[in-house]
Design an enzyme around this catalytic site. Structure first.
Site, PDB file in Angstrom:
ATOM      1  N   HIS A  84       0.833  -1.210   0.000  1.00  0.00           N
ATOM      2  CA  HIS A  84       0.000   0.000   0.000  1.00  0.00           C
ATOM      3  C   HIS A  84       0.862   1.253   0.000  1.00  0.00           C
ATOM      4  O   HIS A  84       1.932   1.304   0.622  1.00  0.00           O
ATOM      5  CB  HIS A  84      -0.979   0.002   1.171  1.00  0.00           C
ATOM      6  CG  HIS A  84      -0.377  -0.041   2.535  1.00  0.00           C
ATOM      7  ND1 HIS A  84       0.059   1.089   3.198  1.00  0.00           N
ATOM      8  CD2 HIS A  84      -0.133  -1.075   3.383  1.00  0.00           C
ATOM      9  CE1 HIS A  84       0.516   0.757   4.393  1.00  0.00           C
ATOM     10  NE2 HIS A  84       0.423  -0.555   4.524  1.00  0.00           N
ATOM     11  N   ASP A 119      -0.294   4.310   1.031  1.00  0.00           N
ATOM     12  CA  ASP A 119      -0.668   5.260   2.076  1.00  0.00           C
ATOM     13  C   ASP A 119       0.091   4.994   3.369  1.00  0.00           C
ATOM     14  O   ASP A 119       0.595   3.890   3.604  1.00  0.00           O
ATOM     15  CB  ASP A 119      -2.173   5.216   2.339  1.00  0.00           C
ATOM     16  CG  ASP A 119      -2.647   3.839   2.800  1.00  0.00           C
ATOM     17  OD1 ASP A 119      -2.417   2.857   2.073  1.00  0.00           O
ATOM     18  OD2 ASP A 119      -3.225   3.736   3.907  1.00  0.00           O
ATOM     19  N   ASP A 143       6.444   0.742   7.121  1.00  0.00           N
ATOM     20  CA  ASP A 143       5.047   0.417   6.830  1.00  0.00           C
ATOM     21  C   ASP A 143       4.492   1.370   5.770  1.00  0.00           C
ATOM     22  O   ASP A 143       3.837   2.347   6.104  1.00  0.00           O
ATOM     23  CB  ASP A 143       4.235   0.499   8.122  1.00  0.00           C
ATOM     24  CG  ASP A 143       2.818  -0.001   7.981  1.00  0.00           C
ATOM     25  OD1 ASP A 143       2.523  -0.636   6.957  1.00  0.00           O
ATOM     26  OD2 ASP A 143       2.005   0.250   8.888  1.00  0.00           O
ATOM     27  N   GLU A 165      -5.041   1.488   2.785  1.00  0.00           N
ATOM     28  CA  GLU A 165      -4.974   0.273   3.602  1.00  0.00           C
ATOM     29  C   GLU A 165      -5.118   0.612   5.071  1.00  0.00           C
ATOM     30  O   GLU A 165      -5.740  -0.141   5.843  1.00  0.00           O
ATOM     31  CB  GLU A 165      -3.651  -0.449   3.345  1.00  0.00           C
ATOM     32  CG  GLU A 165      -3.513  -1.805   4.012  1.00  0.00           C
ATOM     33  CD  GLU A 165      -2.955  -1.767   5.433  1.00  0.00           C
ATOM     34  OE1 GLU A 165      -2.989  -2.803   6.123  1.00  0.00           O
ATOM     35  OE2 GLU A 165      -2.480  -0.678   5.855  1.00  0.00           O
ATOM     36  N   GLU A 166      -4.554   1.760   5.476  1.00  0.00           N
ATOM     37  CA  GLU A 166      -4.554   2.127   6.885  1.00  0.00           C
ATOM     38  C   GLU A 166      -5.933   2.536   7.393  1.00  0.00           C
ATOM     39  O   GLU A 166      -6.114   2.742   8.587  1.00  0.00           O
ATOM     40  CB  GLU A 166      -3.544   3.259   7.138  1.00  0.00           C
ATOM     41  CG  GLU A 166      -2.087   2.917   6.813  1.00  0.00           C
ATOM     42  CD  GLU A 166      -1.481   1.914   7.786  1.00  0.00           C
ATOM     43  OE1 GLU A 166      -2.195   1.428   8.685  1.00  0.00           O
ATOM     44  OE2 GLU A 166      -0.275   1.618   7.647  1.00  0.00           O
ATOM     45  N   GLU A 173       4.026  -6.478   3.935  1.00  0.00           N
ATOM     46  CA  GLU A 173       4.003  -5.814   5.237  1.00  0.00           C
ATOM     47  C   GLU A 173       5.243  -6.217   6.047  1.00  0.00           C
ATOM     48  O   GLU A 173       5.797  -7.306   5.860  1.00  0.00           O
ATOM     49  CB  GLU A 173       2.739  -6.200   6.010  1.00  0.00           C
ATOM     50  CG  GLU A 173       1.450  -5.668   5.416  1.00  0.00           C
ATOM     51  CD  GLU A 173       1.190  -4.207   5.758  1.00  0.00           C
ATOM     52  OE1 GLU A 173       2.056  -3.562   6.401  1.00  0.00           O
ATOM     53  OE2 GLU A 173       0.114  -3.706   5.368  1.00  0.00           O
ATOM     54  N   HIS A 211       3.904   3.199  12.864  1.00  0.00           N
ATOM     55  CA  HIS A 211       2.887   4.041  13.512  1.00  0.00           C
ATOM     56  C   HIS A 211       3.440   4.751  14.753  1.00  0.00           C
ATOM     57  O   HIS A 211       2.704   4.961  15.728  1.00  0.00           O
ATOM     58  CB  HIS A 211       1.651   3.217  13.900  1.00  0.00           C
ATOM     59  CG  HIS A 211       0.946   2.595  12.747  1.00  0.00           C
ATOM     60  ND1 HIS A 211      -0.329   2.085  12.841  1.00  0.00           N
ATOM     61  CD2 HIS A 211       1.322   2.385  11.459  1.00  0.00           C
ATOM     62  CE1 HIS A 211      -0.703   1.593  11.666  1.00  0.00           C
ATOM     63  NE2 HIS A 211       0.292   1.764  10.821  1.00  0.00           N
TER      64      HIS A 211
END
Length: 374
Positions: free
Chosen positions: A69, A71, A101, A133-134, A161, A347
């Protein structure tokens, strides 16, 4: 371009989840076109963001998807030592939002393009780039729905991932929803003239607590930690002041399910309680925020055996976080997780990936290419 140089470009795009992604899509599209790669841009229903799908090799043959992904989560939290959207290299670490990520994996995919294009693949390698995706894997379903017209049915999908380059065969599914209850405001001295939305929400909160306790009793799937499905109240908002009857209350609920259970069904008891509230005069809005299925790939599956061959490491049974892999599997495509970096770094401020992790991922992609030449 080398992977680190490409990663620097990708990190420079603040492609935060839920926002337009035209800049990063345009750069990746231009890069692939410059290498003569067949590419399809798949605009989502939002109108301002897209998935990308590219094929290297004979599209009429079954092949493999490398998927990631574009994003990232926001980077507004305190604790960053430098601009999160500018790659910073220090002592072998590459800092920036999305490095782990999961723009590190995207950078390796793109860095491998010249070699893949020159390899005369007998089976194709597809590059899939998704959005949002997030926010609960909102973008990739639109791409998966289009796959029958884009390529022969794939032999498998590798979702990059962060996994420390150890393949992962299973993860839990997830569903999330937002409940908004509207009552009637007024002075707190006259509760008989109002409808307290927070009081009404307590019925649903009590149900959530009871369901969470019930789920902890099983059924169990011991490859997961914890080995049972779970449910929680994630956010709760309501009220203006202590002497005003709260007109509105909002809560968000999340359920995570072991592989035998549809995660959306875990929220059904809460919704049933909420939908009984209009009989007491309240207005209720239940909005599904996201849902994706669990992943469960058998240890003896050809894709699991292939990843062990490509990485030299036996796949891990399961993790509790979720990915887009379950959506590929639901579409009939075997899927597995394997990518550079560590999910524990994601994150948070000063997210980073290690340069050697990119090299390990590059080795895996090169090994996949050799497999597709056979």
């Amino acid at each position: 371009m080398q992977a680190i140089e490409i990663l620097e470009r990708l990190v420079g795009f603040p492609s935060v989840v839920g926002t337009p992604n035209g800049e990063i899509v345009g750069w990746i599209r231009h890069y692939l076109q410059n290498h003569g790669i067949a590419i399809t841009e798949l605009r989502g229903p939002e109108g301002d963001r897209s998935n990308l799908f590219a094929t290297i090799g004979p599209r009429e043959m079954p092949g493999y998807i490398l998927s990631g992904h574009m994003d990232v989560v926001p980077a507004a939290e305190d604790g960053w030592s430098s601009d999160p959207f500018r790659l910073r290299a220090e002592a072998g670490r590459l800092y920036g939002r999305g490095t782990t990520d999961m723009k590190g994996f995207l950078a390796v995919m793109l860095a491998a393009v010249p070699a893949l294009a020159a390899a005369q693949l007998g089976r194709p390698i597809h590059l899939a780039f998704s959005y949002d995706e997030e926010a609960g894997c909102r973008g990739v379903p639109h791409m998966i729905a289009r796959l029958p017209e884009l390529c022969a049915h794939p032999l498998g999908a590798i979702i990059g991932e962060p996994s420390g380059m150890q393949a992962i065969r299973a993860h839990k599914g997830k569903a999330a929803a937002r409940l908004t209850i509207r009552g009637r405001s007024g002075h707190s001295s006259r509760p008989d003239q109002g409808l307290n939305a927070i009081h009404a929400m307590t019925d649903v909160l009590a149900c959530a607590g009871a369901e969470a306790e019930r789920l902890s009793k099983g059924p169990f799937e011991h490859v997961f930690e914890p080995p049972y499905s779970s449910l929680q109240v994630g956010t709760l908002k309501g009220g203006q002041a202590v002497n005003i009857i709260p007109e509105t209350c909002e809560a968000e609920f999340e359920a995570r399910a072991i592989s035998a259970i549809d995660p959306a069904t875990l929220l059904t008891p809460l919704r049933a309680v909420a939908e009984a509230l209009p009989r007491r005069g309240f207005e209720v809005e239940w909005r599904e925020l996201s849902a994706y299925p669990a992943l469960s790939l058998a240890a003896e599956a050809p894709l699991a055996r292939l990843l062990e061959e490509l990485t030299g490491v036996e796949p891990l049974d399961a993790v509790s976080y979720g990915t887009e892999a379950g959506l590929f599997q639901r579409a009939g495509i075997d899927a597995i997780i394997c990518g550079p970096g560590d999910i524990a770094r994601a994150h948070k401020p000063d997210e980073f990936i290690i340069a050697d992790e990119l090299l390990a991922c590059q080795a895996m992609v090169e090994a996949l290419a050799r497999h597709c030449i056979r």
